[in-house]
Design an enzyme around this catalytic site. Structure first.
Site, short mmCIF file in Angstrom:
data_model
loop_
_atom_site.label_atom_id
_atom_site.label_comp_id
_atom_site.label_asym_id
_atom_site.label_seq_id
_atom_site.Cartn_x
_atom_site.Cartn_y
_atom_site.Cartn_z
N LYS A 288 0.87 -1.19 0.00
CA LYS A 288 0.00 0.00 0.00
C LYS A 288 0.89 1.22 0.00
O LYS A 288 2.07 1.15 0.40
CB LYS A 288 -0.87 0.01 1.27
CG LYS A 288 -2.13 0.80 1.13
CD LYS A 288 -3.22 0.02 0.42
CE LYS A 288 -4.44 0.88 0.18
NZ LYS A 288 -5.57 0.11 -0.35
N GLY B 75 -20.84 6.78 3.41
CA GLY B 75 -19.73 7.10 2.50
C GLY B 75 -20.23 6.96 1.08
O GLY B 75 -20.67 5.87 0.69
N GLY C 89 -18.70 7.67 -2.10
CA GLY C 89 -17.70 7.84 -3.16
C GLY C 89 -17.82 6.69 -4.13
O GLY C 89 -18.92 6.17 -4.38
N ASN C 90 -16.69 6.25 -4.66
CA ASN C 90 -16.69 5.19 -5.66
C ASN C 90 -17.40 3.94 -5.14
O ASN C 90 -18.38 3.47 -5.73
CB ASN C 90 -15.23 4.88 -6.05
CG ASN C 90 -15.11 3.72 -7.01
OD1 ASN C 90 -15.41 2.59 -6.66
ND2 ASN C 90 -14.72 3.99 -8.24
N ALA C 91 -16.92 3.40 -4.01
CA ALA C 91 -17.47 2.14 -3.50
C ALA C 91 -18.93 2.30 -3.10
O ALA C 91 -19.80 1.48 -3.45
CB ALA C 91 -16.63 1.65 -2.33
N GLY C 92 -19.25 3.36 -2.36
CA GLY C 92 -20.60 3.56 -1.84
C GLY C 92 -21.64 3.78 -2.93
O GLY C 92 -22.74 3.22 -2.88
P1 NAD Z 1 -13.83 7.78 -2.29
O1 NAD Z 1 -12.84 8.83 -2.00
O2 NAD Z 1 -14.35 7.66 -3.69
O3 NAD Z 1 -15.10 7.95 -1.33
C1 NAD Z 1 -15.04 8.10 0.05
C2 NAD Z 1 -16.38 8.70 0.48
O4 NAD Z 1 -16.47 8.66 1.90
C3 NAD Z 1 -16.59 10.15 0.07
O5 NAD Z 1 -17.89 10.29 -0.47
C4 NAD Z 1 -16.52 10.93 1.39
O6 NAD Z 1 -17.33 12.09 1.37
C5 NAD Z 1 -17.04 9.89 2.34
N1 NAD Z 1 -16.66 10.09 3.74
C6 NAD Z 1 -15.45 10.35 4.27
N2 NAD Z 1 -15.56 10.45 5.62
C7 NAD Z 1 -16.86 10.23 5.92
C8 NAD Z 1 -17.60 10.20 7.13
N3 NAD Z 1 -17.00 10.40 8.30
N4 NAD Z 1 -18.93 9.93 7.07
C9 NAD Z 1 -19.54 9.73 5.89
N5 NAD Z 1 -18.89 9.73 4.72
C10 NAD Z 1 -17.57 10.00 4.74
O7 NAD Z 1 -13.19 6.42 -1.80
P2 NAD Z 1 -13.57 4.93 -2.20
O8 NAD Z 1 -12.64 4.51 -3.29
O9 NAD Z 1 -15.04 4.80 -2.39
O10 NAD Z 1 -13.11 4.15 -0.88
C11 NAD Z 1 -13.95 4.09 0.29
C12 NAD Z 1 -13.42 2.98 1.18
O11 NAD Z 1 -13.40 1.77 0.43
C13 NAD Z 1 -11.99 3.18 1.69
O12 NAD Z 1 -11.87 2.61 2.98
C14 NAD Z 1 -11.16 2.38 0.71
O13 NAD Z 1 -9.92 1.98 1.26
C15 NAD Z 1 -12.09 1.22 0.48
N6 NAD Z 1 -11.79 0.51 -0.77
C16 NAD Z 1 -11.98 1.09 -1.98
C17 NAD Z 1 -11.66 0.39 -3.13
C18 NAD Z 1 -11.92 0.94 -4.49
O14 NAD Z 1 -11.67 0.22 -5.47
N7 NAD Z 1 -12.44 2.15 -4.65
C19 NAD Z 1 -11.12 -0.89 -3.03
C20 NAD Z 1 -10.95 -1.47 -1.76
C21 NAD Z 1 -11.29 -0.74 -0.64
#
Ligand code: NAD
Length: 417
Positions: free
Chosen positions: A107, A218, A220-223
Site C-alpha cells: 500500500k 460514505g 464515493g466510488n465504492a458507496g
Molecule cells: P472515495 O474517495 O471515492 O469515497 C469516500 C467517500 O467517503 C466520500 O464520499 C466521502 O465524502 C465519504 N466520507 C469520508 N468520511 C466520511 C464520514 N465520516 N462519514 C460519511 N462519509 C464519509 O473512496 P472509495 O474509493 O469509495 O473508498 C472508500 C473505502 O473503500 C476506503 O476505505 C477504501 O480503502 C475502500 N476501498 C476502496 C476500493 C476501491 O476500489 N475504490 C477498493 C478497496 C477498498
C-alpha cells in the site's frame, strides 16, 4: 477507547495475533507476518501553480510477497500516516490471499489534501511519487492501484512516468488505468460489485431477504456503486439512507439510487436531495435496516455505537471500519459481518485481471470479467463461511484463518522459515 487502540496498524496486528494464536503459528512466523517486509518514506518536491515549491510526504509499504508481487492502492489523504499505510498493506496481504490470487500485499500514499490541488499540481505530484519509487516497482515486484482520492487519470500519469524512466511499455506496472491505456472492463465498480455479491451469498446461506432495506455510509466510488448494484444484482431492495462528509440523509420511503448518484455528481454532496430528511451522520449507522454498507474510512463502528447497530448484515466495503471492540459486540449480537478484506476484494481481483490482460495484450469483454469475478468471490466467501461454521469463530476471524494460513504455507514452501 484510547487513541493508540484506534491506530489502524495496532488494530491490524491485534487481528493478526488472534488468528496466529488460533492457527498455533510458531514464534518466528508470527514475527515475520506481523510486520512489513519493506517500507519506504520519502519527500516529493512539487512546483505549485503560484510558483512556490511544496514538499509532500510519500509512502510505500511492501508488506509481504510470499504468494507473489506486492499489490495495493495509493491513498492521497490529509490524515495519511505510515501506520495507516502499514495497516492497509497488511490487509492487502490477507485480501489477495483470501481471494486466492497469486499476489502479495502492499500500500502507499501521500499526505495531502487533493481537493486543494489543481490538475497540474496533481500530475506533478503523481510523477514525483513515481520518480522516487520506480526502481522498487514493476509487474514482478510491486504494482500500485487507486485508493481514496486517487483516480484512473493519476494512474495514467504514473504509468507514463514509469515508461519514460524505463524506456519500455509496461502497462502492468500499475492497475486501475483508463480503458484506452490498458485498463480492464469492469474495474470501476468491481469493489462494490464484489461486496454486493457477498451480501447475496450471505443472504442465501442465512435465509435473509436481500430485497429489504439498506443504507450506505460514505458515497464515493465504492458507496455509490453499492447503492445501485444492490438493487441490480440482488433483485430489489430499498435504499433508505446515505452519507458523505457533508452529512447524512434519510428517506424511509426509499431513495432512487440512480437519482441520488446524479444529485451527488451534480452538487458534490448528498445533502439537499429532494424529499429527504437530514439526519446526524453517525445515526445512519444505527438505523433499523437489513443491510449496512460502511464505505468511508476506518473506526466508524466501535464500542460506543456497536450495541445500537440493528442491521442483520454489515458489508464492510471500507477498510477497517470496525474496531476490535465493535467487532466483538456485533458478533455477540449475531450481526453477520462480511469483513473488509473479503467484502472489498472485488477491486483487487479485477486489478489482477487487468494485469493478466496487460501481459497477454488481449482484452476481455465485460461479461467475461463479471463471470470471473463472481467465480473468485463466491469461492472466497464459501471458504470463509465454511471456516466460520467449522471453527465456530466470527467471520473476520474465519477470513484471517483462511488468509493467514495460505501466506504461512507460502513462506514455508519458500524455505524462509
Ligand atoms: P472515495 O474517495 O471515492 O469515497 C469516500 C467517500 O467517503 C466520500 O464520499 C466521502 O465524502 C465519504 N466520507 C469520508 N468520511 C466520511 C464520514 N465520516 N462519514 C460519511 N462519509 C464519509 O473512496 P472509495 O474509493 O469509495 O473508498 C472508500 C473505502 O473503500 C476506503 O476505505 C477504501 O480503502 C475502500 N476501498 C476502496 C476500493 C476501491 O476500489 N475504490 C477498493 C478497496 C477498498
Amino acid at each position: 477507547m484510547s487513541q493508540n487502540n484506534r491506530n489502524p496498524f495496532t488494530i491490524a496486528q491485534a487481528q493478526f495475533d488472534e488468528a496466529a494464536e488460533t492457527l498455533g503459528l510458531e514464534p518466528a512466523m508470527r514475527e515475520l507476518l506481523r510486520w512489513p517486509r519493506r517500507e519506504y518514506k520519502f519527500t516529493i518536491p512539487v512546483k505549485m501553480d503560484d510558483g512556490s515549491t511544496e514538499i509532500f510526504h510519500g509512502y510505500r509499504v511492501q508488506y509481504n510477497d510470499a504468494r507473489g508481487p506486492c499489490k495495493g492502492g495509493l491513498r492521497w489523504h490529509v490524515e495519511e500516516t505510515m501506520d495507516t499505510v502499514r495497516a492497509l498493506a497488511a490487509w492487502m496481504t490477507w485480501k489477495t490471499s483470501v481471494v486466492d490470487i497469486p499476489l502479495g500485499g502492499g500500500k502507499g500514499g501521500v499526505t495531502c489534501n487533493p481537493k486543494n490541488l489543481s490538475d497540474g499540481e496533481k500530475e506533478r505530484l503523481a510523477r514525483g511519487w513515481m520518480r522516487v519509487m520506480a526502481r522498487e516497482l514493476g509487474f514482478d515486484r510491486d504494482v500500485p492501484a487507486p485508493d481514496v482520492y486517487t483516480t484512473p487519470q493519476i494512474m495514467a500519469w504514473m504509468m507514463d512516468e514509469y515508461e519514460v524512466i524505463t524506456g519500455r511499455s509496461h502497462p502492468a506496472v500499475i492497475t486501475g488505468k483508463p480503458l484506452p491505456l490498458g485498463g480492464s472492463q469492469g474495474r470501476n465498480d468491481a469493489t462494490a460489485r464484489g461486496g454486493v455479491l457477498c451480501v447475496g451469498y450471505a443472504c442465501k446461506r442465512l435465509d435473509i431477504d436481500p430485497t429489504g432495506t439498506y443504507a450506505v455510509q460514505g458515497f464515493g466510488n465504492a458507496g455509490q456503486f453499492a447503492a445501485t448494484l444492490h438493487r441490480e444484482l440482488l433483485g430489489g431492495g430499498k435504499l433508505v439512507a446515505v452519507s458523505d462528509t457533508s452529512g447524512a440523509i434519510h428517506c424511509p420511503d426509499g431513495i432512487d439510487p440512480e437519482a441520488i448518484v446524479a444529485h451527488k455528481n451534480k452538487t458534490g454532496k448528498v445533502l439537499g436531495f429532494p424529499g429527504s430528511k437530514e439526519i446526524d451522520a453517525d445515526s445512519l449507522l444505527e438505523l433499523d435496516v437489513g443491510i449496512l454498507y460502511p464505505a468511508a474510512l476506518e473506526n466508524v463502528i466501535n464500542r460506543q455505537n456497536a450495541p445500537n447497530i440493528k442491521a442483520k448484515i454489515v458489508c464492510e466495503l471500507a477498510n477497517g471500519p470496525t474496531t476490535p471492540n465493535g467487532d466483538r459486540i456485533l458478533h455477540e449480537k449475531g450481526v453477520h459481518v462480511i469483513p473488509d478484506f473479503l467484502a472489498n476484494a472485488g477491486g483487487v481481483t479485477v486489478s489482477y485481471f487487468e494485469q493478466v490482460q496487460n501481459h497477454a495484450n488481449y482484452y476481455w469483454s465485460l461479461e467475461e470479467v463479471h463471470t470471473k469475478l463472481d467465480y473468485h468471490m463466491s469461492r472466497a466467501y464459501d471458504a470463509v463461511h465454511e471456516m466460520h461454521d467449522e471453527q465456530k469463530v466470527h467471520m473476520r476471524q474465519a477470513a484471517y484463518l483462511v488468509a493467514v494460513s495460505r501466506v504461512a504455507e507460502a513462506v514455508k514452501l519458500r524455505g524462509w522459515l
